[in-house]
Design an enzyme around this catalytic site. Structure first.
Site, PDB file in Angstrom:
ATOM      1  N   HIS A  26       7.915  38.123  -4.981  1.00 50.49           N
ATOM      2  CA  HIS A  26       9.036  39.281  -5.170  1.00 50.49           C
ATOM      3  C   HIS A  26      10.017  39.291  -4.248  1.00 50.49           C
ATOM      4  CE1 HIS A  26      10.032  43.464  -5.786  1.00 50.49           C
ATOM      5  NE2 HIS A  26      10.646  42.899  -6.891  1.00 50.49           N
ATOM      6  N   HIS A  42      19.234  42.656  -2.503  1.00 47.27           N
ATOM      7  CA  HIS A  42      18.717  43.540  -3.516  1.00 47.27           C
ATOM      8  C   HIS A  42      19.097  45.124  -2.941  1.00 47.27           C
ATOM      9  CE1 HIS A  42      15.796  46.599  -5.197  1.00 47.27           C
ATOM     10  NE2 HIS A  42      15.302  45.836  -6.088  1.00 47.27           N
TER      11      HIS A  42
END
Length: 273
Positions: A5, A41
């Site tokens: 991830h 992110h």
């Protein structure tokens, strides 16, 4: 598929694959003209992770290409799937097609090496908003107009907004998609989420009339939640700790039933027992 991830820096590719990931997920942010700009992110992100690692998107693609090109010194044979988590919420709905076209051109040039012995991993375009289904049609149009429609064989799709499964099916219909569908379900590791929708997605996958080929669950960091997801019948688990998932897959209850996917496993084919 053990899906590492938030792999947004080139150095993290080695790190996650060495921990047992055969797949990675990478965040893609866009500028105001719908160009893919950074692998980034930002805050907030999963508990226990640094949210701010980044590369320029095209540079990341070059690093990823090296990691997935046989014969390259950075090559990882077991890295076979990459999910691009496309942060399109910064765009207007009418920019989705442009974003798809620009994304396709970036990948063609920097990852697929213009169709000349580029990276070999399968690619999933993960889109957070059903209204952005034209990203898919734009992507396909660009590859076709650039003379490489065959590369669509390596591309799959995911709508990641935890929407109603019927609504997702409808978005694919509008995009003209009839295969290569991964269905995600999940929530940040800071919060708990049940498996009800995962079970619905698995039931769709396993029915003769379903649109889903594979189901993955995110973000799973603990052994018990890994077991629960495997018991629900998922095909992939996205995690911050690939070694935890690999350990559980080695337990006797799972060893006989699951194995880690290799390049020969077609990620667009529904697995039949």
């Amino acid at each position: 598929w053990i899906m590492g991830h938030m792999v947004n820096a080139i150095a993290q590719i080695d790190e996650f694959v060495n921990l047992g990931a055969n797949s990675i997920e990478t965040d893609v942010s866009f500028d105001s003209s719908a160009n893919p700009e950074y692998t980034y992110h930002g805050v907030p992100c999963d508990c226990g992770r640094t949210c701010t690692k980044w590369e320029h998107f095209n540079e990341f693609l070059k690093g990823l290409r090296k990691a997935t090109t046989p014969g390259d010194s950075k090559y990882h044979e077991k890295l076979v799937l990459v999910v691009f988590d496309l942060k399109t919420d910064s765009l207007y709905d009418n920019q989705a097609s442009d974003a798809g076209k620009k994304l396709a051109k970036s990948l063609l040039q920097n990852y697929w090496n213009n169709g000349n012995n580029g990276g070999r991993a399968y690619i999933v375009l993960s889109i957070p908003n059903l209204a952005h289904y034209k990203l898919i049609t734009g992507f396909k149009e660009a590859l076709t107009s650039e003379g490489h429609p065959e590369l669509m064989d390596k591309v799959g799709y995911d709508f990641s907004g935890n929407d109603d499964i019927g609504d997702v099916a409808n978005a694919y219909k509008k995009a003209g998609v009839t295969g290569h569908v991964w269905q995600s379900d999940g929530i940040t590791n800071c919060l708990l989420r049940g498996l009800d929708r995962v079970r619905k997605a698995v039931a769709n996958r396993d029915s003769s009339s379903g649109y889903i080929n594979k189901v993955y669950y995110w973000t799973v960091d603990k052994r018990q939640s890994t077991r629960d997801a495997l018991d629900a019948g998922v095909d992939g688990i996205m995690t911050n700790y690939p070694d935890v998932i690999a350990d559980v897959l080695n337990e006797s209850a799972y060893k006989a039933k699951f194995r880690i996917a290799s390049y020969d496993d077609n990620p667009w084919e529904t697995f039949k027992n």
